[in-house]
Design an enzyme around this catalytic site. Structure first.
Site, PDB file in Angstrom:
ATOM      1  N   HIS A 140       5.356  -1.993   6.445  1.00  0.00           N
ATOM      2  CA  HIS A 140       5.588  -0.916   5.768  1.00  0.00           C
ATOM      3  C   HIS A 140       6.019   0.190   6.550  1.00  0.00           C
ATOM      4  O   HIS A 140       6.807   1.329   6.019  1.00  0.00           O
ATOM      5  CB  HIS A 140       4.469  -0.538   4.717  1.00  0.00           C
ATOM      6  CG  HIS A 140       4.478  -1.745   3.712  1.00  0.00           C
ATOM      7  ND1 HIS A 140       3.522  -2.533   3.737  1.00  0.00           N
ATOM      8  CD2 HIS A 140       4.741  -1.820   2.484  1.00  0.00           C
ATOM      9  CE1 HIS A 140       3.564  -3.035   2.794  1.00  0.00           C
ATOM     10  NE2 HIS A 140       4.230  -2.788   1.817  1.00  0.00           N
ATOM     11  N   GLY A 141       5.792   0.443   7.865  1.00  0.00           N
ATOM     12  CA  GLY A 141       6.193   1.452   8.554  1.00  0.00           C
ATOM     13  C   GLY A 141       5.431   1.398   9.883  1.00  0.00           C
ATOM     14  O   GLY A 141       4.249   1.118   9.906  1.00  0.00           O
TER      15      GLY A 141
END
Length: 172
Positions: free
Chosen positions: A27-28
Site C-alpha cells: 500500500h505504500g
C-alpha cells in the site's frame, strides 16, 4: 512458497507476519504502512491464540467482535498518511477527552449512536451466521424477498458510504 500451516504453528505465524508486512508495504513504502501491516499480522496471531481459550458462545462473539473492531480501527491510524500525525492526533484527543469529560473533538452523538446500532447489528448477524447456516436459509427465500433485501442493502451502503450519519453538503 511460504508453506502455509503445514510446517507448524511458529512457521505459520512467521508467514502471517511476512504476508501482513508485505501487504502493508504494497500500500505504500513508508513506516506507517509497515507498522499497519506488522500490527495486523500480530493481531491475527494474538486473536488466533486467544480464540482457543474461549468456548463458543454469544459472549465470545460479542467480545471478539468489539475487540477486533477496536483493534482494526486503532491500527488504521498508522495507515492514514505517511507519518504519525493521525496517531498523535488520536492520542491527543483521548488525553483531551479524559481530561475534559470525554468531549473528544469531531465526534458527536449521532455518529456514536449510528456506530453502536451498526455494531449491535453486526454482532447479532455474526452470531446467527456462526450458529446457523444463514446463507442456506436466505437462498431458500422467495426471489422477490431476496431482491428487496439486495436493493435495500445497496441503498443503505450508498447512503451511509457517501453521506454518513452527519453529512453536511455545504461542508465540502
Amino acid at each position: 512458497t511460504l508453506g502455509g500451516n503445514k510446517k507448524g504453528k511458529m512457521i505459520q505465524y512467521i508467514n502471517v507476519l511476512i504476508v501482513s508486512i508485505l501487504s502493508g508495504l504494497w500500500h505504500g513504502i513508508n513506516l506507517g504502512c509497515f507498522i499497519w501491516g506488522l500490527l495486523h499480522g500480530l493481531g491475527q496471531i494474538v486473536f488466533d491464540k486467544a480464540d482457543s481459550f474461549f468456548k463458543d458462545s454469544l459472549i465470545k462473539t460479542i467480545i471478539s467482535t468489539v475487540l477486533t473492531f477496536s483493534f482494526v480501527s486503532f491500527v488504521w491510524l498508522f495507515f492514514l498518511g505517511n507519518s504519525f500525525e493521525y496517531f498523535n492526533y488520536f492520542i491527543d484527543s483521548v488525553k483531551l477527552g479524559f481530561s475534559s469529560g470525554l468531549n473528544i473533538p469531531n465526534i458527536n452523538f449521532p455518529d456514536i449512536k449510528a456506530t453502536l446500532i451498526l455494531l449491535v447489528i453486526m454482532i447479532v448477524l455474526d452470531y446467527f451466521r456462526y450458529k446457523y447456516n444463514v446463507l442456506e436459509y436466505f437462498n431458500k427465500l422467495n426471489i422477490v424477498i431476496r431482491w428487496i433485501f439486495y436493493i435495500a442493502l445497496i441503498f443503505t451502503f450508498l447512503l451511509l458510504g457517501t453521506y454518513g450519519g452527519t453529512y453536511n453538503a455545504s461542508g465540502f
